[in-house]
Design a protein around this motif. Structure first.
Motif, PDB file in Angstrom:
ATOM      1  N   LEU A   1       0.825  -1.205   0.000  1.00 34.28           N
ATOM      2  CA  LEU A   1       0.000   0.000   0.000  1.00 34.28           C
ATOM      3  C   LEU A   1       0.862   1.258   0.000  1.00 34.28           C
ATOM      4  CD1 LEU A   1      -2.821  -1.078   2.478  1.00 34.28           C
ATOM      5  CD2 LEU A   1      -2.802  -1.174  -0.024  1.00 34.28           C
ATOM      6  N   ASP A   2       0.291   2.319  -0.524  1.00 36.24           N
ATOM      7  CA  ASP A   2       0.987   3.592  -0.686  1.00 36.24           C
ATOM      8  C   ASP A   2       1.336   4.197   0.675  1.00 36.24           C
ATOM      9  OD1 ASP A   2       1.972   6.024  -1.468  1.00 36.24           O
ATOM     10  OD2 ASP A   2       0.201   6.641  -2.601  1.00 36.24           O
ATOM     11  N   LYS A   3       2.611   4.493   0.889  1.00 33.54           N
ATOM     12  CA  LYS A   3       3.054   5.096   2.151  1.00 33.54           C
ATOM     13  C   LYS A   3       2.633   6.554   2.265  1.00 33.54           C
ATOM     14  CE  LYS A   3       7.099   2.169   3.135  1.00 33.54           C
ATOM     15  NZ  LYS A   3       6.740   1.082   2.229  1.00 33.54           N
ATOM     16  N   GLN A   4       2.268   7.171   1.160  1.00 34.50           N
ATOM     17  CA  GLN A   4       1.823   8.560   1.203  1.00 34.50           C
ATOM     18  C   GLN A   4       0.353   8.656   1.625  1.00 34.50           C
ATOM     19  OE1 GLN A   4       4.101  10.967   0.832  1.00 34.50           O
ATOM     20  NE2 GLN A   4       5.512   9.237   0.577  1.00 34.50           N
ATOM     21  N   ALA A   5      -0.350   7.534   1.598  1.00 34.55           N
ATOM     22  CA  ALA A   5      -1.747   7.508   2.037  1.00 34.55           C
ATOM     23  C   ALA A   5      -1.805   7.029   3.482  1.00 34.55           C
ATOM     24  CB  ALA A   5      -2.563   6.588   1.141  1.00 34.55           C
ATOM     25  N   SER A   6      -2.871   7.411   4.181  1.00 36.98           N
ATOM     26  CA  SER A   6      -2.990   7.009   5.587  1.00 36.98           C
ATOM     27  C   SER A   6      -3.944   5.847   5.798  1.00 36.98           C
ATOM     28  CB  SER A   6      -3.469   8.198   6.427  1.00 36.98           C
ATOM     29  OG  SER A   6      -4.732   8.650   5.970  1.00 36.98           O
ATOM     30  N   GLY A   7      -4.771   5.520   4.769  1.00 36.05           N
ATOM     31  CA  GLY A   7      -5.701   4.433   4.971  1.00 36.05           C
ATOM     32  C   GLY A   7      -6.438   4.029   3.705  1.00 36.05           C
ATOM     33  N   ILE A   8      -7.228   2.959   3.828  1.00 39.84           N
ATOM     34  CA  ILE A   8      -8.010   2.439   2.699  1.00 39.84           C
ATOM     35  C   ILE A   8      -9.474   2.369   3.096  1.00 39.84           C
ATOM     36  CG2 ILE A   8      -6.081   1.137   1.749  1.00 39.84           C
ATOM     37  CD1 ILE A   8      -7.279  -1.375   3.000  1.00 39.84           C
ATOM     38  N   VAL A   9     -10.327   2.296   2.072  1.00 41.37           N
ATOM     39  CA  VAL A   9     -11.772   2.230   2.277  1.00 41.37           C
ATOM     40  C   VAL A   9     -12.313   1.037   1.505  1.00 41.37           C
ATOM     41  CG1 VAL A   9     -13.975   3.422   1.991  1.00 41.37           C
ATOM     42  CG2 VAL A   9     -11.910   4.743   2.534  1.00 41.37           C
ATOM     43  N   MET A  10     -13.063   0.186   2.200  1.00 46.70           N
ATOM     44  CA  MET A  10     -13.665  -0.982   1.564  1.00 46.70           C
ATOM     45  C   MET A  10     -15.010  -0.612   0.957  1.00 46.70           C
ATOM     46  SD  MET A  10     -11.581  -3.493   1.838  1.00 46.70           S
ATOM     47  CE  MET A  10     -12.723  -4.753   1.272  1.00 46.70           C
ATOM     48  N   GLY A  11     -15.285  -1.186  -0.231  1.00 53.63           N
ATOM     49  CA  GLY A  11     -16.558  -0.988  -0.914  1.00 53.63           C
ATOM     50  C   GLY A  11     -16.666  -2.020  -2.015  1.00 53.63           C
ATOM     51  N   GLU A  12     -17.330  -1.686  -3.070  1.00 53.56           N
ATOM     52  CA  GLU A  12     -17.335  -2.593  -4.219  1.00 53.56           C
ATOM     53  C   GLU A  12     -15.914  -2.802  -4.717  1.00 53.56           C
ATOM     54  OE1 GLU A  12     -19.945  -1.319  -7.253  1.00 53.56           O
ATOM     55  OE2 GLU A  12     -21.762  -1.485  -6.032  1.00 53.56           O
ATOM     56  N   ASN A  13     -15.136  -1.757  -4.653  1.00 54.76           N
ATOM     57  CA  ASN A  13     -13.693  -1.827  -4.893  1.00 54.76           C
ATOM     58  C   ASN A  13     -12.989  -1.301  -3.645  1.00 54.76           C
ATOM     59  OD1 ASN A  13     -13.865  -2.753  -7.637  1.00 54.76           O
ATOM     60  ND2 ASN A  13     -14.459  -0.670  -8.204  1.00 54.76           N
ATOM     61  N   ILE A  14     -11.689  -1.471  -3.577  1.00 50.36           N
ATOM     62  CA  ILE A  14     -10.906  -0.892  -2.490  1.00 50.36           C
ATOM     63  C   ILE A  14     -10.259   0.374  -3.002  1.00 50.36           C
ATOM     64  CG2 ILE A  14      -9.008  -1.221  -0.874  1.00 50.36           C
ATOM     65  CD1 ILE A  14      -9.445  -4.120  -0.954  1.00 50.36           C
ATOM     66  N   THR A  15     -10.387   1.439  -2.245  1.00 48.83           N
ATOM     67  CA  THR A  15      -9.772   2.709  -2.626  1.00 48.83           C
ATOM     68  C   THR A  15      -8.986   3.268  -1.449  1.00 48.83           C
ATOM     69  OG1 THR A  15     -11.653   4.057  -1.901  1.00 48.83           O
ATOM     70  CG2 THR A  15     -11.706   3.223  -4.169  1.00 48.83           C
ATOM     71  N   TYR A  16      -8.082   4.171  -1.764  1.00 50.46           N
ATOM     72  CA  TYR A  16      -7.465   4.962  -0.707  1.00 50.46           C
ATOM     73  C   TYR A  16      -8.480   6.004  -0.242  1.00 50.46           C
ATOM     74  CZ  TYR A  16      -2.991   2.867  -1.974  1.00 50.46           C
ATOM     75  OH  TYR A  16      -1.985   1.975  -2.211  1.00 50.46           O
ATOM     76  N   GLU A  17      -8.164   6.691   0.831  1.00 48.30           N
ATOM     77  CA  GLU A  17      -9.103   7.660   1.380  1.00 48.30           C
ATOM     78  C   GLU A  17      -9.399   8.803   0.412  1.00 48.30           C
ATOM     79  OE1 GLU A  17      -7.287   8.680   5.114  1.00 48.30           O
ATOM     80  OE2 GLU A  17      -8.534   7.241   6.195  1.00 48.30           O
ATOM     81  N   ASN A  18      -8.479   9.048  -0.519  1.00 51.46           N
ATOM     82  CA  ASN A  18      -8.701  10.120  -1.496  1.00 51.46           C
ATOM     83  C   ASN A  18      -9.519   9.657  -2.705  1.00 51.46           C
ATOM     84  OD1 ASN A  18      -6.916   8.535  -2.921  1.00 51.46           O
ATOM     85  ND2 ASN A  18      -5.274  10.063  -3.019  1.00 51.46           N
ATOM     86  N   GLY A  19      -9.969   8.394  -2.695  1.00 53.18           N
ATOM     87  CA  GLY A  19     -10.791   7.884  -3.777  1.00 53.18           C
ATOM     88  C   GLY A  19     -10.035   7.125  -4.851  1.00 53.18           C
ATOM     89  N   GLN A  20      -8.699   7.159  -4.799  1.00 58.53           N
ATOM     90  CA  GLN A  20      -7.903   6.448  -5.805  1.00 58.53           C
ATOM     91  C   GLN A  20      -8.088   4.944  -5.656  1.00 58.53           C
ATOM     92  OE1 GLN A  20      -3.731   7.296  -5.589  1.00 58.53           O
ATOM     93  NE2 GLN A  20      -3.162   5.670  -7.031  1.00 58.53           N
ATOM     94  N   SER A  21      -8.344   4.258  -6.766  1.00 58.07           N
ATOM     95  CA  SER A  21      -8.613   2.821  -6.732  1.00 58.07           C
ATOM     96  C   SER A  21      -7.349   2.030  -6.429  1.00 58.07           C
ATOM     97  CB  SER A  21      -9.208   2.375  -8.074  1.00 58.07           C
ATOM     98  OG  SER A  21      -9.452   0.980  -8.057  1.00 58.07           O
ATOM     99  N   ILE A  22      -7.512   0.941  -5.688  1.00 59.96           N
ATOM    100  CA  ILE A  22      -6.391   0.056  -5.353  1.00 59.96           C
ATOM    101  C   ILE A  22      -6.517  -1.273  -6.083  1.00 59.96           C
ATOM    102  CG2 ILE A  22      -5.211  -1.190  -3.505  1.00 59.96           C
ATOM    103  CD1 ILE A  22      -6.179   0.940  -1.592  1.00 59.96           C
TER     104      ILE A  22
END
Length: 434
Positions: A180-201
């Motif tokens: 996972l990206d060290k510049q991001a602080s977290g992820i969000v679960m949904g239909e897809n997984i995204t970082y908190e800024n909405g970028q898809s993982i």
């Protein structure tokens, strides 16, 4: 810029004002060495007629709380109290001499008073100069002191003793591991997984969900030593994962319950859902909540699991022992030992949750517990020379400080630290000061 004073001040008010000004400047941490020397000279050569006025300026300034923080507060207080006692003792000696004498001895008394006032003023001036000089020296040599205190530091790379930060891996249901990206602080679960800024993982998650029951498709978020990360689970629950921890959870929660598995430490902010209790399994313990905030410390190397409740209510039990379940109220902490005994105590919750806000918070914390936290965050192996010191730490330190800075603070607790290279990781050797 350094200011050098060369003017001589003759009036009582001018001297008092100037000394008070420089003492205030010192309190703000802006007093130069030349100004300190001027203070020492002014205090030691002040005329007798001016000393009472200067007394008031000096004592008032010395009794102000120090705001520079360059010397340990307790030590500074001791020195300042010594100065105050010296000044007070000198005044009392002079008053006693005046009370004992008669009018026919006034000339002798006056001469004696002048000679007697000098010792306590000299002591005050010297002590004051000592305080100023030590703190000024500390300002100039703090990095040198840190290097000397960490004798083996020159053998390690600078980045080996930097603080931890955002770092984690995500293991998908098919076994794929994503860094996972060290510049991001977290992820969000949904239909897809995204970082908190909405970028898809991972877009592939939606395809995996179509191939199996999403409530059985388990994922695992893992932080390394020196890492932390956040996750928003499918129901909106937020979890902060501390260093060297992991959280297993499904792509989607079942209809009748929400269940995760924790190893290590995490802070939970559970979304309320009265129809689906939220359950956390960790080291043989089960926590059941409907909606609340709490911290769980369940590292495998610890002899007990500590669960600290902030808000709401918790039902806590050992696996397969539902009849022995207990309930926690806000401000309570349970300690669940390996033998299955659970004890409950009222605690200040701040020291147990401060890590998620970027702080080491020590409040009568045993040295072994404090250094265990530091070892995980800075990726060092802690070893002790002799027995583990029976001392405790107090205070708060930001977790974004370098290891040098943190250890420099902890040495005030009577310990000495040496950092050296080991075969696999850096080793921090702890030695009690003699």
């Amino acid at each position: 810029m350094l200011c050098v004073f060369t003017l001589k001040y003759s009036s009582v008010e001018t001297n008092k004002s100037k000394i008070d000004q420089l003492l205030q400047k010192y309190q703000e941490g802006n007093c130069s060495l030349e100004e300190i020397e001027w203070l020492q000279q002014a205090l030691s050569t002040t005329d007798t007629s001016e000393q009472d006025a200067i007394d008031q300026a000096l004592v008032a300034s010395l009794l102000r709380p120090s705001s520079v923080g360059k010397m340990e507060e307790s030590r500074l207080k001791i020195i300042l109290e010594t100065i105050k006692k010296q000044i007070q003792q000198g005044k009392e000696d002079n008053d006693n001499l005046l009370e004992k004498g008669g009018e026919d001895r006034m000339p002798i008394q006056k001469k004696t008073i002048i000679s007697m006032r000098w010792p306590y003023w000299a002591a005050a001036a010297c002590l004051l100069l000592f305080v100023f000089s030590v703190i000024f020296w500390q300002q100039q040599t703090s990095h040198t002191l840190a290097d000397r205190n960490l004798a083996g530091l020159e053998d390690t790379k600078d980045d080996a003793v930097q603080p931890g930060g955002n770092s984690a891996t995500l293991r998908l249901a098919d076994g794929t591991v994503l860094e996972l990206d060290k510049q991001a602080s977290g992820i969000v679960m949904g239909e897809n997984i995204t970082y908190e800024n909405g970028q898809s993982i991972a877009d592939a998650l939606s395809k995996q969900g179509q191939q199996m029951d999403p409530s059985k498709a388990m994922l695992e978020l893992t932080t390394p030593i020196g890492g932390m990360y956040q996750i928003t689970l499918p129901d909106g629950t937020k979890v902060w994962l501390n260093a060297a921890s992991s959280l297993k959870y499904p792509m989607a929660f079942a209809k009748n319950e929400r269940k995760v598995i924790l190893l290590g430490e995490a802070f939970f902010e559970v979304t309320k859902d009265s129809s689906r209790p939220f359950k956390i399994h960790s080291k043989g313990q089960e926590i059941e909540v409907l909606g609340t905030t709490f911290n769980v410390n369940a590292y495998p190397e610890n002899t007990a699991i500590k669960t600290t409740l902030i808000t709401g209510k918790i039902k806590l039990s050992n696996d397969n022992r539902a009849s022995q379940a207990i309930y926690l109220q806000p401000g309570q902490q349970s300690t669940n030992t390996n033998n299955g005994n659970i004890q409950v105590a009222n605690v200040d919750t701040a020291p147990f949750t401060a890590w998620k806000d970027g702080l080491f918070y020590f409040d009568e914390t045993p040295v072994s517990d404090a250094l265990q936290q530091i070892g995980r965050w800075y990726n060092v192996e802690v070893r002790y020379k002799g027995e583990v010191p029976q001392t405790h730490f107090y205070g708060r330190i930001k977790r974004n400080k370098s290891l040098r800075d943190v250890l420099d603070v902890l040495e005030e607790g009577g310990l000495h630290f040496e950092l050296s290279k080991g075969q696999e990781k850096n080793i921090l050797l702890v030695t009690p000061l003699q």
